[in-house]
Every structure is written in C-alpha cells, then in structure tokens.
Design a protein around this motif. Structure first.
Motif, PDB file in Angstrom:
ATOM      1  N   LEU A  86       0.862  -1.181   0.000  1.00  7.66           N
ATOM      2  CA  LEU A  86       0.000   0.000   0.000  1.00  7.66           C
ATOM      3  C   LEU A  86       0.903   1.238   0.000  1.00  7.66           C
ATOM      4  N   ILE A  87       0.698   2.132  -0.973  1.00  6.76           N
ATOM      5  CA  ILE A  87       1.470   3.371  -1.035  1.00  6.76           C
ATOM      6  C   ILE A  87       0.804   4.409  -0.139  1.00  6.76           C
ATOM      7  N   VAL A  88       1.575   5.085   0.692  1.00  8.02           N
ATOM      8  CA  VAL A  88       1.054   6.182   1.508  1.00  8.02           C
ATOM      9  C   VAL A  88       1.916   7.415   1.243  1.00  8.02           C
ATOM     10  N   GLY A  89       1.273   8.507   0.864  1.00  6.80           N
ATOM     11  CA  GLY A  89       2.022   9.724   0.548  1.00  6.80           C
ATOM     12  C   GLY A  89       1.287  10.967   1.018  1.00  6.80           C
ATOM     13  N   HIS A  90       1.878  12.108   0.721  1.00  2.12           N
ATOM     14  CA  HIS A  90       1.291  13.388   1.135  1.00  2.12           C
ATOM     15  C   HIS A  90       1.802  14.497   0.228  1.00  2.12           C
ATOM     16  N   ARG A 131       0.922   1.412  -9.680  1.00  3.02           N
ATOM     17  CA  ARG A 131       0.981   0.458 -10.792  1.00  3.02           C
ATOM     18  C   ARG A 131       2.375  -0.159 -10.923  1.00  3.02           C
ATOM     19  N   ASN A 132       3.392   0.677 -10.763  1.00  2.00           N
ATOM     20  CA  ASN A 132       4.766   0.214 -10.939  1.00  2.00           C
ATOM     21  C   ASN A 132       5.172  -0.806  -9.875  1.00  2.00           C
ATOM     22  N   ARG A 133       4.689  -0.596  -8.659  1.00  2.00           N
ATOM     23  CA  ARG A 133       5.040  -1.496  -7.558  1.00  2.00           C
ATOM     24  C   ARG A 133       3.956  -2.539  -7.280  1.00  2.00           C
ATOM     25  N   GLN A 134       2.942  -2.581  -8.133  1.00  2.00           N
ATOM     26  CA  GLN A 134       1.857  -3.559  -8.017  1.00  2.00           C
ATOM     27  C   GLN A 134       1.226  -3.539  -6.620  1.00  2.00           C
ATOM     28  N   VAL A 136      -1.919  -2.547  -3.896  1.00  2.00           N
ATOM     29  CA  VAL A 136      -3.378  -2.690  -3.930  1.00  2.00           C
ATOM     30  C   VAL A 136      -4.078  -1.337  -3.940  1.00  2.00           C
ATOM     31  N   GLY A 137      -3.310  -0.282  -3.702  1.00  2.00           N
ATOM     32  CA  GLY A 137      -3.901   1.048  -3.704  1.00  2.00           C
ATOM     33  C   GLY A 137      -2.957   2.057  -3.089  1.00  2.00           C
ATOM     34  N   GLY A 138      -3.492   3.270  -2.906  1.00  2.00           N
ATOM     35  CA  GLY A 138      -2.690   4.333  -2.318  1.00  2.00           C
ATOM     36  C   GLY A 138      -3.542   5.262  -1.484  1.00  2.00           C
ATOM     37  N   SER A 156      -6.725   5.873  -3.926  1.00  2.00           N
ATOM     38  CA  SER A 156      -6.626   5.355  -5.290  1.00  2.00           C
ATOM     39  C   SER A 156      -6.581   3.836  -5.249  1.00  2.00           C
ATOM     40  N   THR A 157      -7.171   3.226  -6.252  1.00  2.00           N
ATOM     41  CA  THR A 157      -7.249   1.763  -6.310  1.00  2.00           C
ATOM     42  C   THR A 157      -6.036   1.187  -7.045  1.00  2.00           C
ATOM     43  N   ALA A 158      -6.027  -0.132  -7.224  1.00  2.00           N
ATOM     44  CA  ALA A 158      -4.844  -0.822  -7.746  1.00  2.00           C
ATOM     45  C   ALA A 158      -4.471  -0.402  -9.164  1.00  2.00           C
ATOM     46  N   ASP A 159      -5.411   0.186  -9.908  1.00  2.00           N
ATOM     47  CA  ASP A 159      -5.097   0.657 -11.255  1.00  2.00           C
ATOM     48  C   ASP A 159      -4.490   2.059 -11.245  1.00  2.00           C
TER      49      ASP A 159
END
Length: 282
Positions: A86-90, A131-134, A136-138, A156-159
């Motif tokens: 899971l990507i987490v950003g700000h 998408r690059n790191r496959q 499940v979302g962000g 954001s979803t996996a796409d």
C-alpha cells in the motif's frame, strides 16, 4: 482559543493548531465512546475520490484513523492476499508528514506492507507508483486546489485511478459502522521515493531531446506546491535553462489556493517578460 481564529489563522498559528490536535488525541482518538464516533463519521463525506476538511475542525487524527481503518477494511474484504503493498504519501500541506505517518502505522498493524513517501509527492507520481510497484492502492494526503486551511485523503485503487463513487460509498458505510479491522502479522513500513521511477517513465513518453534541441529558456512557478523538483528537474537534466519561482515549501501557499489561476500568475508573467524567456509554466 482556536475557536476565535479564522480558518486561515488556524493554519498560520502552528502552536494553536498543534495544541488543539494534542487535545483531540487525548479526548477523542483513544475514546471508545459511540457518541464520539458518531460525531466523527457524520462529518466524513467523500467527493471526487477523496475526503477534504479544514485542519483541526473535522480533519483530525481521530478522523484520519477512522478513514484509514475503513480503507484497510475495504481492501481486506476485497482480497484475502496477505502482506499487500500500500502506497502512503502526502503533498506539501500543513502536517502532511504527520498524518501520513499515522495512516502508515495503522495500515502496517493490519498487515499491509507500506511504502511511505518521505517527501511531498504529486498525485500522478503516487498513481504511477501504485501500478509500478503492483500495490493494492494508495492513500494520499492532499486537498488538491483547496485553500491552505484544508487537508484531505485521496484513495486510489490498484489501477492507480481515483476510487470510483461506488467504492467511496462503501468506505463511508464502513466508517458509519465504526471499522474494527483485526491486527495482522507481516505488516511493515518502508521509506520510499517515488520520483526517480516516475521521471524515468516520463522520459519514455516525452521527447525531451527534441525540446532541448529547440534551445528554449523557461520559467517554472511551483506555487509552493508538491510539483517542485519534478518538471524543473527533468528539464534541467536535459540541458535546458529553467528559472524557478516559489519553489520552497510554504504551507500557506502565499495566502492563496495552490492553483495556477490567472490571478496567481502575475510574477510568472513578469519573469517571462523581463528575462525574455520562451515560456512560463505552472
């Protein structure tokens, strides 16, 4: 004291905001009261893929916890795979790092492998990373073009695309039922820089060599936002001259909304004209 401040003053007066958030942590975040949870989720409504609210009014640690746990619950119900990324950003708004850290810690306890962006990261870059790191979302802490007193959560979803209304409605329903996601083994938090891979991919889509041969000179106005260090960097990396303005972090965005509206670009126009540059970009 905080109630006597305008929304803009709430952002500028860091001491008042920080003190208020600490009070919320003590009085609300650790509370098991259904009444407190009812007050929280009544204020959470998703708009265009995300929820936005004024910092220290509705956008609090307790509400961030509710939304994060609801997103984790949705993802856990969607797939039984363990240790999902899971990507987490700000972005560059006030307390972005702190809110992102809270979300990362919650999701890691639920068994997710968190790639935590350690620098302000634009939404398209996070989408590329998903998408690059496959993943499940962000979960991205951003309020887009809203005034500086706002913060937000974009899911954001996996796409890599913003979650559709049918998904955000499900998340809202989970929030109303007070999400209770069991802790799970295997979760982790890893510092992550999404910029290099994103810029490398951009080079495959834009002919910077052709732009460089044209020999133009450019101005770039970052508007104190999250895009600084992206367009200006890739242009310079390709040998182009770039004059940057407002390329430092200011959580008040100069006292205006962080959007390149005509009324916000006077300095960019003047820079282009006074230095006889080819183009101004913001």
């Amino acid at each position: 004291m905080l109630n006597s401040l305008t929304p803009y003053e709430k952002v500028v007066n860091f001491q008042a905001v920080s003190g208020f958030l600490e009070q919320l942590i003590l009085e609300v975040t650790d509370s098991s009261s259904k009444e407190a949870n009812f007050i929280n989720f009544m204020s959470i409504r998703f708009g265009t893929s995300g929820w936005r609210a004024i910092i220290a009014d509705d956008f609090t640690y307790s509400n961030v916890k509710l939304v994060t746990e609801a997103i984790c619950s949705y993802l856990k119900k969607k797939t039984s795979d363990s240790n999902q990324k899971l990507i987490v950003g700000h972005d560059s708004r006030f307390m972005g790092e702190q809110f992102a850290q809270v979300a990362a810690e919650i999701a890691a306890k639920k068994g997710f492998r968190i790639l935590l962006c350690k620098h302000p990261t634009p939404t398209p870059t996070i989408s590329h990373a998903i998408r690059n790191r496959q993943a499940v979302g962000g979960i991205n802490f951003t309020a887009s073009h809203n005034p500086p007193e706002y913060q937000g959560i974009k899911f954001s979803t996996a796409d890599g695309a913003p979650a559709l209304p049918e998904i955000t409605k499900l998340i809202e329903e989970i929030i109303k039922s007070v999400p209770d996601v069991e802790d799970s083994d295997g979760g982790s938090i890893e510092d992550f820089d999404a910029r290099p891979a994103y810029l490398d991919d951009l080079k495959t889509k834009i002919r910077f060599d052709v732009i460089a041969r044209a020999g133009g000179r450019y101005a770039y106005d970052a508007l104190w936002g999250t895009g600084r260090g992206y367009l200006d960097k890739i242009l310079r990396d390709n040998g182009l001259e770039v004059e940057t303005i407002h390329d430092w972090r200011d959580v008040t965005f100069g006292g205006q909304s962080p959007e390149p509206g005509e009324e916000h670009l006077d300095e960019l126009r003047e820079t282009v004209k006074s230095k006889n540059l080819t183009l101004g970009i913001s």
